[in-house]
Design a protein around this motif. Structure first.
Motif, PDB file in Angstrom:
ATOM      1  N   ILE A  13       0.839  -1.205   0.000  1.00  0.00           N
ATOM      2  CA  ILE A  13       0.000   0.000   0.000  1.00  0.00           C
ATOM      3  C   ILE A  13       0.867   1.247   0.000  1.00  0.00           C
ATOM      4  N   LYS A  15       3.832   1.612  -1.201  1.00  0.00           N
ATOM      5  CA  LYS A  15       4.441   1.790  -2.520  1.00  0.00           C
ATOM      6  C   LYS A  15       3.422   2.354  -3.511  1.00  0.00           C
ATOM      7  N   ALA A  16       2.227   1.761  -3.508  1.00  0.00           N
ATOM      8  CA  ALA A  16       1.178   2.221  -4.417  1.00  0.00           C
ATOM      9  C   ALA A  16       0.843   3.677  -4.140  1.00  0.00           C
ATOM     10  N   SER A  17       0.704   4.010  -2.858  1.00  0.00           N
ATOM     11  CA  SER A  17       0.323   5.364  -2.478  1.00  0.00           C
ATOM     12  C   SER A  17       1.417   6.354  -2.860  1.00  0.00           C
ATOM     13  N   ARG A  19       3.599   6.107  -5.267  1.00  0.00           N
ATOM     14  CA  ARG A  19       3.543   6.306  -6.717  1.00  0.00           C
ATOM     15  C   ARG A  19       2.422   7.274  -7.078  1.00  0.00           C
ATOM     16  N   ALA A  20       1.266   7.065  -6.448  1.00  0.00           N
ATOM     17  CA  ALA A  20       0.108   7.900  -6.755  1.00  0.00           C
ATOM     18  C   ALA A  20       0.362   9.350  -6.351  1.00  0.00           C
ATOM     19  N   GLU A 223      -0.557   4.153   3.991  1.00  0.00           N
ATOM     20  CA  GLU A 223      -0.798   5.502   3.490  1.00  0.00           C
ATOM     21  C   GLU A 223       0.068   6.516   4.228  1.00  0.00           C
TER      22      GLU A 223
END
Lengths: 370, 259
Positions: A13, A15-17, A19-20, A223
């Protein structure tokens, strides 16, 4: 079946956050662009402190030593590119503070200096004292020459001895940068967190997450981790730009930077708490900006971001001193400029801790998962 | 011949499921079984309680009462084991913003705590060429296929698809049916909801009709139709050998268009 790893889920999460966030224009603008723009603007406005704008009259002798000495004075800004007419107009309006005219030096004659001041400007007095100081040295030198030929000692009326102790100049950048750092962390923490959690909730992303074995704390932690990395990288960038381009003072170098980052992280955790509260009470994405502004604007204006809290009237200072950003800014300035360690700002940290407890007590009550 | 015809082991058992939202009873005592390896359809009008029933089985909502077992695990005591064994596609669910498809698969792999190559998953739903695209830029059919890819990441025993074909054009719908059959043929049980009876007829091995929070019939589509015909029912219009959708497919071709 392999044992389920909460760490792996949390990091996925994060990592995804991260990037976003990097791809979100508003995050980059609020965290980096705005603070840097304010720093550039204010570093240049406030740069040299006071200066006197002195128009140099047409035909003024600029070759003499006196003119050169005046030119080297930091307080004096000599203006040579205006016509006589403009210069007179500007003097009358107070846009320049004085007009100076020096006659070429004739041996055995006194140096002819004429200065026009303006009632429209209060800064003429500064030039007056600069000139007087210079005249004192010129006359003393003349006197010394006479003394060399004369057996008759003229008693000195004044014996002026000027020394300057070494010290750090408190530049405006030293004031403005910690404030902008605080602002960057405040907006990233409040706006960013509120937007992300509200939109994840409204678009059912969180609901989809709950159909996987992920734990709630992994979502919050992931997050928070991403935002922390982004904001601290942003803070580091602002500090480095400030230091290398604008001469921001870092008393103990790397240690000071690390202390500032620790403070930033602490501040961010508090401000993210406001973000959690807003994401819980906001009905849709349109209500996030007004709610966030209620939190950020008063702190932006009253927490010593641009000017010292001490410039406010007493009653307003009480308000200022209740706000968390004020104490983050104060701690930041003590660390950066005074070289305080984290142990020296416990007073500020304690107040921030109280805010932390209050904010998260409310956040736990208002936060909504679906 | 497919998997369903060989084994009739229940993989989901629902007994007397009741779900109330405050005073409103959305599900009023539903019981049914889903067999391993079949495509099971929950059919019924809007507000019948289909989605609520699914979401309780998916562990997303707490039931009010009743008993549910999923692949041998009790829904009350083993939520996490169930989550690891099922794949869920939600009606109208979004995906994490600003990420491309490959990154989303990577995220879901992490949420399931496993390592899956994004390309392998995208290949299963023929979306490898969209690996760098954002979800919001996909066509309706691509969106649904991507959603299905995310349900397959953890090699689930059962996948739940909530109205996967709503809003798709006939070609995209048929394409998705093929994909769903493929998944079933590889041994994964599929539970699906739909408003389209033609879809349920050709796709589902068994269907349950849900209305007003009750199940009012469970059987294979063939049996339901045979029973109705045996009761003397006749369509008002003479049945033609083709329908308008057949005409549409015949005229516009079977190939699925992206767009």
């Amino acid at each position: 079946m392999k044992k389920y790893s909460n760490t792996k889920a949390t990091l996925a999460i994060a990592k995804a956050s991260f990037r976003a966030i990097l791809r979100s224009p508003s995050a980059v603008v609020f965290t980096l662009a705005f603070p840097l723009i304010f720093i550039v603007v204010f570093a240049n406005i406030g740069g040299g402190g006071v200066s006197v704008d002195v128009g140099v009259a047409k035909g003024c002798d600029t070759s003499g030593r006196f003119y050169q000495q005046l030119k080297s004075r930091k307080l004096v800004n000599l203006i040579t590119d205006q016509s006589t007419e403009d210069m007179n107009k500007n003097l009358a309006k107070g846009q320049i503070d004085a007009i100076l005219d020096l006659k070429p030096l004739v041996p055995m004659q006194p140096l002819e200096v004429s200065v026009q001041y303006s009632k429209a400007s209060g800064k003429g007095e500064i030039l007056k004292s600069i000139l007087n100081n210079m005249f004192y040295y010129v006359q003393s030198a003349e006197l010394a020459k006479i003394q060399a030929y004369s057996p008759l000692k003229i008693p000195e009326a004044v014996h002026l001895k000027e020394t300057t102790v070494s010290g750090r100049a408190y530049k405006y950048i030293d004031f403005i940068l910690p404030g902008q750092l605080g602002f960057s962390i405040l907006s990233s923490g409040v706006f960013g967190t509120a937007f992300v959690f509200l939109s994840l909730r409204l678009t059912l992303v969180i609901k989809r997450f709950f159909a996987t074995p992920v734990k709630r704390y992994s979502i919050v932690l992931g997050e928070a981790l991403a935002r922390m990395c982004f904001s601290l990288l942003g803070a580091l960038f602002i500090i480095l730009v400030g230091h290398y381009l604008f001469g921001f003072t870092l008393i103990h170098g790397v240690v000071t930077v690390l202390n500032m980052l620790v403070l930033s992280a602490f501040g961010l955790i508090i401000f993210m708490g406001f973000g959690f509260i807003i994401s819980g009470i906001a009905k849709n994405e349109g209500t996030v900006p007004p709610l966030s502004n209620i939190i950020t604007m008063p702190q932006f204006l009253l927490s010593g971001t641009f000017f010292s809290v001490t410039a406010f009237p007493k009653w307003l200072q009480y308000v200022s001193n209740a706000l968390p950003l004020t104490h983050l800014n104060n701690a930041m300035r003590l660390v950066a400029f005074e070289g305080a360690g984290l142990g020296d700002v416990t007073h500020q940290l304690l107040i921030l801790l109280i805010w932390l407890v209050i904010v998260y007590a409310v956040a736990v009550k208002t936060f909504k998962w679906e | 011949m497919h998997f369903y015809a060989m084994a009739k082991q229940p993989i989901i058992t629902v007994k007397n499921l009741v779900k109330n939202y405050g005073d409103f009873a959305a599900v009023k005592g539903i019981s049914f079984e889903v067999y391993e390896g079949e495509i099971f359809g929950l059919l019924g009008p809007n507000g019948a309680g289909k989605t609520t029933t699914l979401e309780v089985i998916e562990t997303l909502r707490e039931k009010t009462s009743g008993e549910i077992t999923v692949d041998g695990f009790n829904i009350e005591t083993d939520k996490n084991s169930i989550k690891q064994r099922i794949g869920v596609q939600l009606q109208a669910a979004g995906y994490y913003p600003n990420l491309n498809l490959a990154e989303l698969i990577e995220l879901f792999s992490g949420l399931y705590g496993i390592d899956k190559s994004p390309m392998e998953m995208l290949e299963k739903v023929a979306l490898t060429d969209k690996a760098k695209a954002k979800y919001k830029d996909l066509s309706g059919g691509q969106k649904q296929r991507f959603s299905i890819a995310t349900t397959l990441i953890n090699n689930p025993r059962i996948i739940f698809l909530d109205e996967p074909t709503t809003g798709l054009d006939p070609q995209a719908r048929r394409n998705l049916w093929d994909l769903i059959r493929e998944i079933r043929d590889q041994g994964t049980t599929v539970v699906i909801t739909t408003h389209y009876m033609d879809e349920a007829e050709v796709l589902c091995d068994r269907v349950a009709f849900v209305d007003g929070g009750h199940i009012i019939g469970i059987d294979t589509p063939d049996h339901f139709i045979d029973q109705l015909v045996a009761s003397g029912f006749e369509r008002k219009k003479e049945v033609k050998l083709a329908n308008l959708e057949d005409v549409f497919i015949n005229l516009t071709g079977k190939e699925w268009r992206e767009g």
